[in-house]
Design a protein around this motif. Structure first.
Motif, PDB file in Angstrom:
ATOM      1  N   THR A 149       0.851  -1.318   0.075  1.00 43.15           N
ATOM      2  CA  THR A 149       0.079  -0.078  -0.176  1.00 43.15           C
ATOM      3  C   THR A 149       0.841   1.411  -0.064  1.00 43.15           C
ATOM      4  OG1 THR A 149      -0.075   0.056   2.540  1.00 43.15           O
ATOM      5  CG2 THR A 149      -1.840  -1.078   1.181  1.00 43.15           C
ATOM      6  N   THR A 150       2.193   1.302   0.604  1.00 46.36           N
ATOM      7  CA  THR A 150       2.797   2.265   1.041  1.00 46.36           C
ATOM      8  C   THR A 150       4.147   2.265   0.351  1.00 46.36           C
ATOM      9  OG1 THR A 150       1.285   2.742   2.859  1.00 46.36           O
ATOM     10  CG2 THR A 150       3.396   4.272   2.626  1.00 46.36           C
ATOM     11  N   LEU A 151       4.786   3.416  -0.344  1.00 50.91           N
ATOM     12  CA  LEU A 151       6.222   3.576  -0.437  1.00 50.91           C
ATOM     13  C   LEU A 151       6.822   4.518   0.055  1.00 50.91           C
ATOM     14  CD1 LEU A 151       5.949   2.887  -4.551  1.00 50.91           C
ATOM     15  CD2 LEU A 151       6.174   1.366  -2.710  1.00 50.91           C
ATOM     16  N   GLY A 152       7.823   4.325   0.876  1.00 52.05           N
ATOM     17  CA  GLY A 152       8.670   5.303   1.427  1.00 52.05           C
ATOM     18  C   GLY A 152       9.826   5.768   0.595  1.00 52.05           C
ATOM     19  N   PHE A 153      10.256   7.001   0.603  1.00 48.00           N
ATOM     20  CA  PHE A 153      11.513   7.392  -0.283  1.00 48.00           C
ATOM     21  C   PHE A 153      12.235   8.096   0.627  1.00 48.00           C
ATOM     22  CE2 PHE A 153       9.074   5.874  -3.793  1.00 48.00           C
ATOM     23  CZ  PHE A 153       9.874   5.215  -4.859  1.00 48.00           C
ATOM     24  N   ASP A 154      13.541   7.964   0.809  1.00 49.18           N
ATOM     25  CA  ASP A 154      14.717   8.897   1.244  1.00 49.18           C
ATOM     26  C   ASP A 154      14.730   9.907   0.335  1.00 49.18           C
ATOM     27  OD1 ASP A 154      16.936   9.647   2.896  1.00 49.18           O
ATOM     28  OD2 ASP A 154      18.026   8.994   1.082  1.00 49.18           O
ATOM     29  N   ALA A 155      15.313  10.908   0.586  1.00 48.45           N
ATOM     30  CA  ALA A 155      15.395  12.136  -0.056  1.00 48.45           C
ATOM     31  C   ALA A 155      16.994  12.418  -0.375  1.00 48.45           C
ATOM     32  CB  ALA A 155      14.939  13.414   0.557  1.00 48.45           C
ATOM     33  N   ASP A 156      17.837  12.611   0.374  1.00 53.56           N
ATOM     34  CA  ASP A 156      19.112  12.817   0.110  1.00 53.56           C
ATOM     35  C   ASP A 156      19.914  11.752  -0.580  1.00 53.56           C
ATOM     36  OD1 ASP A 156      18.763  15.590   0.889  1.00 53.56           O
ATOM     37  OD2 ASP A 156      19.600  15.147   3.046  1.00 53.56           O
ATOM     38  N   ASP A 157      20.710  12.032  -1.755  1.00 55.06           N
ATOM     39  CA  ASP A 157      21.505  10.995  -2.528  1.00 55.06           C
ATOM     40  C   ASP A 157      20.446   9.635  -2.739  1.00 55.06           C
ATOM     41  OD1 ASP A 157      23.797  12.417  -2.357  1.00 55.06           O
ATOM     42  OD2 ASP A 157      24.128  11.831  -0.480  1.00 55.06           O
ATOM     43  N   THR A 158      19.170   9.976  -2.761  1.00 59.97           N
ATOM     44  CA  THR A 158      18.189   9.022  -3.292  1.00 59.97           C
ATOM     45  C   THR A 158      17.262   9.389  -4.491  1.00 59.97           C
ATOM     46  OG1 THR A 158      17.933   7.623  -1.267  1.00 59.97           O
ATOM     47  CG2 THR A 158      16.117   7.359  -2.711  1.00 59.97           C
ATOM     48  N   LEU A 159      16.910  10.820  -4.072  1.00 62.52           N
ATOM     49  CA  LEU A 159      16.220  11.429  -5.197  1.00 62.52           C
ATOM     50  C   LEU A 159      16.925  12.587  -5.640  1.00 62.52           C
ATOM     51  CD1 LEU A 159      12.602  11.992  -3.219  1.00 62.52           C
ATOM     52  CD2 LEU A 159      13.591   9.948  -4.807  1.00 62.52           C
ATOM     53  N   VAL A 171      12.687   2.893   0.185  1.00 62.14           N
ATOM     54  CA  VAL A 171      13.709   3.178  -0.692  1.00 62.14           C
ATOM     55  C   VAL A 171      14.698   4.243  -0.259  1.00 62.14           C
ATOM     56  CG1 VAL A 171      14.212   3.280  -3.042  1.00 62.14           C
ATOM     57  CG2 VAL A 171      12.015   2.643  -2.607  1.00 62.14           C
ATOM     58  N   GLY A 172      15.881   3.563  -0.340  1.00 62.98           N
ATOM     59  CA  GLY A 172      16.880   4.737   0.104  1.00 62.98           C
ATOM     60  C   GLY A 172      18.426   4.296  -0.209  1.00 62.98           C
ATOM     61  N   ASN A 173      19.276   5.093  -0.134  1.00 61.13           N
ATOM     62  CA  ASN A 173      20.925   4.691  -0.406  1.00 61.13           C
ATOM     63  C   ASN A 173      21.456   4.388   0.981  1.00 61.13           C
ATOM     64  OD1 ASN A 173      20.548   7.919   0.530  1.00 61.13           O
ATOM     65  ND2 ASN A 173      22.857   7.491   0.232  1.00 61.13           N
ATOM     66  N   SER A 174      21.103   4.496   2.054  1.00 65.04           N
ATOM     67  CA  SER A 174      21.652   4.305   3.511  1.00 65.04           C
ATOM     68  C   SER A 174      21.159   3.076   4.134  1.00 65.04           C
ATOM     69  CB  SER A 174      21.459   5.617   4.388  1.00 65.04           C
ATOM     70  OG  SER A 174      22.044   5.311   5.625  1.00 65.04           O
ATOM     71  N   LEU A 175      22.425   2.073   4.171  1.00 62.88           N
ATOM     72  CA  LEU A 175      21.974   0.823   4.810  1.00 62.88           C
ATOM     73  C   LEU A 175      21.640   1.096   6.071  1.00 62.88           C
ATOM     74  CD1 LEU A 175      24.581  -1.022   3.112  1.00 62.88           C
ATOM     75  CD2 LEU A 175      22.088  -1.702   2.808  1.00 62.88           C
ATOM     76  N   LYS A 176      22.336   2.166   6.814  1.00 65.11           N
ATOM     77  CA  LYS A 176      22.210   2.206   8.281  1.00 65.11           C
ATOM     78  C   LYS A 176      20.690   3.074   8.744  1.00 65.11           C
ATOM     79  CE  LYS A 176      24.252   4.354  12.475  1.00 65.11           C
ATOM     80  NZ  LYS A 176      25.495   4.940  12.653  1.00 65.11           N
ATOM     81  N   SER A 177      20.518   4.065   7.886  1.00 64.53           N
ATOM     82  CA  SER A 177      19.167   4.833   7.988  1.00 64.53           C
ATOM     83  C   SER A 177      18.015   4.226   7.373  1.00 64.53           C
ATOM     84  CB  SER A 177      19.577   6.297   7.752  1.00 64.53           C
ATOM     85  OG  SER A 177      20.627   6.834   8.766  1.00 64.53           O
ATOM     86  N   ASP A 178      17.884   3.875   6.331  1.00 60.10           N
ATOM     87  CA  ASP A 178      16.878   3.826   5.234  1.00 60.10           C
ATOM     88  C   ASP A 178      16.600   2.323   5.413  1.00 60.10           C
ATOM     89  OD1 ASP A 178      16.951   6.455   4.592  1.00 60.10           O
ATOM     90  OD2 ASP A 178      18.260   5.850   3.015  1.00 60.10           O
ATOM     91  N   ILE A 179      17.626   1.285   5.478  1.00 61.22           N
ATOM     92  CA  ILE A 179      17.264  -0.146   5.077  1.00 61.22           C
ATOM     93  C   ILE A 179      17.141  -1.107   6.298  1.00 61.22           C
ATOM     94  CG2 ILE A 179      17.803  -1.980   3.597  1.00 61.22           C
ATOM     95  CD1 ILE A 179      17.279   0.511   1.995  1.00 61.22           C
ATOM     96  N   GLY A 221      13.073  -3.444   2.627  1.00 60.56           N
ATOM     97  CA  GLY A 221      13.859  -2.171   2.314  1.00 60.56           C
ATOM     98  C   GLY A 221      14.774  -2.523   0.802  1.00 60.56           C
ATOM     99  N   VAL A 222      14.354  -1.343   0.094  1.00 58.38           N
ATOM    100  CA  VAL A 222      15.257  -1.252  -0.980  1.00 58.38           C
ATOM    101  C   VAL A 222      16.401  -0.613  -1.146  1.00 58.38           C
ATOM    102  CG1 VAL A 222      14.761  -1.193  -3.474  1.00 58.38           C
ATOM    103  CG2 VAL A 222      12.899  -2.007  -2.374  1.00 58.38           C
ATOM    104  N   TYR A 223      17.658  -1.133  -1.160  1.00 57.40           N
ATOM    105  CA  TYR A 223      18.761  -0.512  -1.195  1.00 57.40           C
ATOM    106  C   TYR A 223      19.444   0.022  -2.519  1.00 57.40           C
ATOM    107  CZ  TYR A 223      23.766   0.243  -0.332  1.00 57.40           C
ATOM    108  OH  TYR A 223      25.302   0.754  -0.328  1.00 57.40           O
ATOM    109  N   ILE A 224      19.525   1.287  -2.835  1.00 59.21           N
ATOM    110  CA  ILE A 224      19.997   1.930  -4.192  1.00 59.21           C
ATOM    111  C   ILE A 224      21.260   2.499  -3.803  1.00 59.21           C
ATOM    112  CG2 ILE A 224      19.478   3.353  -6.094  1.00 59.21           C
ATOM    113  CD1 ILE A 224      16.581   3.047  -5.784  1.00 59.21           C
ATOM    114  N   PRO A 225      22.446   2.027  -3.865  1.00 58.22           N
ATOM    115  CA  PRO A 225      23.698   2.815  -3.657  1.00 58.22           C
ATOM    116  C   PRO A 225      23.752   3.965  -4.217  1.00 58.22           C
ATOM    117  CG  PRO A 225      23.847   0.386  -3.910  1.00 58.22           C
ATOM    118  CD  PRO A 225      22.515   0.645  -4.429  1.00 58.22           C
ATOM    119  N   HIS A 226      24.639   4.927  -3.628  1.00 57.75           N
ATOM    120  CA  HIS A 226      25.046   5.882  -4.177  1.00 57.75           C
ATOM    121  C   HIS A 226      26.533   5.951  -4.484  1.00 57.75           C
ATOM    122  CE1 HIS A 226      26.089  10.543  -4.857  1.00 57.75           C
ATOM    123  NE2 HIS A 226      24.953  10.512  -5.430  1.00 57.75           N
ATOM    124  N   ASP A 227      27.226   6.542  -5.221  1.00 55.58           N
ATOM    125  CA  ASP A 227      28.602   6.519  -5.355  1.00 55.58           C
ATOM    126  C   ASP A 227      29.357   6.992  -4.049  1.00 55.58           C
ATOM    127  OD1 ASP A 227      28.618   5.591  -7.766  1.00 55.58           O
ATOM    128  OD2 ASP A 227      28.809   7.532  -9.046  1.00 55.58           O
TER     129      ASP A 227
END
Length: 231
Positions: A4-14, A173-181, A191-197
């Motif tokens: 039902t719900t999608l959560g997205f991180d902002a910094d370095d994810t969007l 969905v986010g780029n931080s394992l520690k904070s988002d995933i 938890g959907v992890y999308i790494p940032h460089d």
């Protein structure tokens, strides 16, 4: 199970974020090159940031004050006033920097928004996060905006219960394992992890590869296909 719900991180994810911190840290290193080696200075700055998180929280303000504190420490309180002024100026410039959204972000959010309850979950300075969201033009694609001081399992339990049905029917969905995933998975969500460089050292953690609700993607544009696969 119905999602039902999608959560997205902002910094370095969007949008880009850490890149500007790294560029500012390089300027900081140049300003203090006569007082400390770059690697040593980075270690001292990171230590100051860690100490100050409980006082200033996450974001540019805390980072700027940590740079000032570090400059005072490594120079034995002899840092020239003009160096402090340049550090403060660098912090102000970070606040004024244009927002650069990452590839595939807008089209992906537009595709998902009609079918799910969309929640932006970000931590940091309230004023700066609101500024970046407004500048990104993405705000209208979210049903709820949550700017929090930190991200823990109870944070996701509360948010997904209040904005959706419950954590079990949500994905973060986010780029931080520690904070988002990791905390989202602990709350019962996917938890959907999308790494940032570039990822701040404080956010590093091991991937929870054994968790059934963990997935890793290459970029945000792969989220819709993943949802079709899982649900």
């Amino acid at each position: 199970m119905k999602l039902t719900t999608l959560g997205f991180d902002a910094d370095d994810t969007l949008w880009e974020n850490e890149r500007f911190f790294k560029l500012t840290e390089e300027r900081f290193t140049e300003l203090l090159i006569d007082f400390a080696e770059p690697d040593h200075l980075s270690e001292r700055l990171l230590a100051a940031e860690r100490r100050n998180l409980k006082i200033y929280g996450f974001g540019i303000k805390g980072f700027t004050l940590s740079m000032v504190e570090t400059a005072i420490e490594v120079t034995d309180e002899r840092v020239p006033a003009h160096v402090i002024e340049k550090i403060l100026s660098a912090g102000r410039e970070m606040h004024a920097h244009p927002v650069e959204t990452l590839p595939y972000v807008r089209e992906t959010l537009e595709q998902l928004a009609p079918d799910y309850r969309m929640v932006l979950i970000t931590k940091g300075d309230l004023f700066d996060q609101e500024r970046k969201l407004a500048a990104s033009g993405l705000g209208e694609l979210f049903d709820a905006i949550e700017i929090v001081s930190d991200k823990m399992a109870e944070t996701y339990s509360r948010i997904f219960s209040e904005t959706g049905t419950d954590p079990q029917h949500a994905i973060m969905v986010g780029n931080s394992l520690k904070s988002d995933i990791i905390p989202a998975i602990e709350a019962g969500s996917w938890g959907v992890y999308i790494p940032h460089d570039l990822t701040w050292a404080f956010e590093h953690a091991d991937e929870p590869t054994e968790a059934k609700k963990f997935r890793r993607l290459g970029h945000v544009g792969e989220v819709p296909a993943l949802l079709r696969e899982i649900f």
